[in-house]
Design an enzyme around this catalytic site. Structure first.
Site, PDB file in Angstrom:
ATOM      1  N   CYS A 237      45.864  37.758  44.738  1.00  0.00           N
ATOM      2  CA  CYS A 237      44.858  38.711  44.269  1.00  0.00           C
ATOM      3  C   CYS A 237      43.572  38.687  45.086  1.00  0.00           C
ATOM      4  CB  CYS A 237      44.509  38.434  42.809  1.00  0.00           C
ATOM      5  SG  CYS A 237      43.680  36.847  42.567  1.00  0.00           S
ATOM      6  N   GLY A 238      43.384  37.695  45.935  1.00  0.00           N
ATOM      7  CA  GLY A 238      42.155  37.582  46.717  1.00  0.00           C
ATOM      8  C   GLY A 238      41.434  36.268  46.496  1.00  0.00           C
TER       9      GLY A 238
END
Length: 256
Positions: A237-238
């Site tokens: 997701c980062g």
């Protein structure tokens, strides 16, 4: 091998990290968590209340009377069942939960007024930065976080396949992965055996739950994270990507 018996002096060298990991790989998840409580300053747990994170929360409740506080990144797009689970965890474990949302946004209406609808479709990397990465960095600065407990496991594959028990990211943040050696079946066994609260969606065909717009049910025999960002090459997701690269991309997208 001599492993520190006092709180770690940060930052730690590559040699010290290797030494610590050689020691931690011989320990059980409970022993890794106990080691972390004794040795890692500024320790918190980041969690979206997935199964592995819930196992760590339950284990910690049995190890110490003052568990590391939790950090929950409210993207504003979680399932209703996830928000229900947050309340269940509060009731059962009485552990502090710090909730961080996208900066300047308290709800979906405010977020979409600022960034437009379906930002995750038009600029996925920027979306990840705004709803996860920036709020996380803000939480770390506000709370004095030096290290976080994660729910990542090597058996989840992709970028996690070579996971070590302790990592240092590009910002110097320590990431502890106490269940790095466990597979999904061990995690599920622990949850059931210890009556740990779990997301109701897991009884409806989901195995890994994120935002409602990027989470699908998983077919029998599929990888546990197959329902996350299905049909795309994306696997993270980062939060576990290079912070400085994500920040640069977000600045470029904002034209600053």
């Amino acid at each position: 091998m001599t492993v520190a018996t006092a709180p770690l002096d940060l930052p730690i060298s590559k040699e010290k990290l290797d030494e610590i990991n050689a020691h931690l790989t011989t320990l059980t998840p409970e022993e890794i968590l106990k080691w972390a409580i004794d040795h890692i300053p500024g320790l918190y747990q980041t969690t979206a209340f997935g199964l592995t994170g819930l196992v760590a929360i339950d284990m910690l409740s049995k190890i110490t009377s003052s568990s590391p506080p939790l950090i929950f990144l409210d993207t504003l797009y979680h399932f209703a069942e996830t928000y229900e689970l947050v309340e269940d965890v509060k009731l059962k474990y009485n552990v502090p939960i710090h909730i961080y949302k996208p900066e300047g946004c308290n709800n979906v209406k405010e977020f979409e007024a600022k960034y437009g609808e379906k930002l995750w479709e038009t600029d996925e990397d920027n979306y990840d930065y705004i709803v996860k990465v920036e709020p996380a960095r803000r939480a770390y600065a506000d709370l004095g976080v030096k290290a976080v407990i994660t729910g990542r496991r090597a058996s989840q594959g992709a970028d996690r396949a070579s996971l070590q028990p302790l990592e240092v990211d590009s910002t110097g943040l320590l990431k502890l992965n106490p269940l790095f050696q466990w597979n999904f079946h061990l995690v599920e066994w622990y949850i059931n055996e210890n009556k740990v609260p779990r997301n109701k969606l897991l009884d409806q065909g989901y195995r890994s739950v994120g935002d409602w717009h990027s989470t699908e049910k998983v077919a029998e025999g599929q990888d546990e994270r197959a329902g996350r960002w299905a049909g795309r090459e994306k696997t993270e997701c980062g939060l576990h990507k290079d912070y400085f690269a994500m920040k640069a991309q977000a600045k470029a997208a904002a034209g600053t």
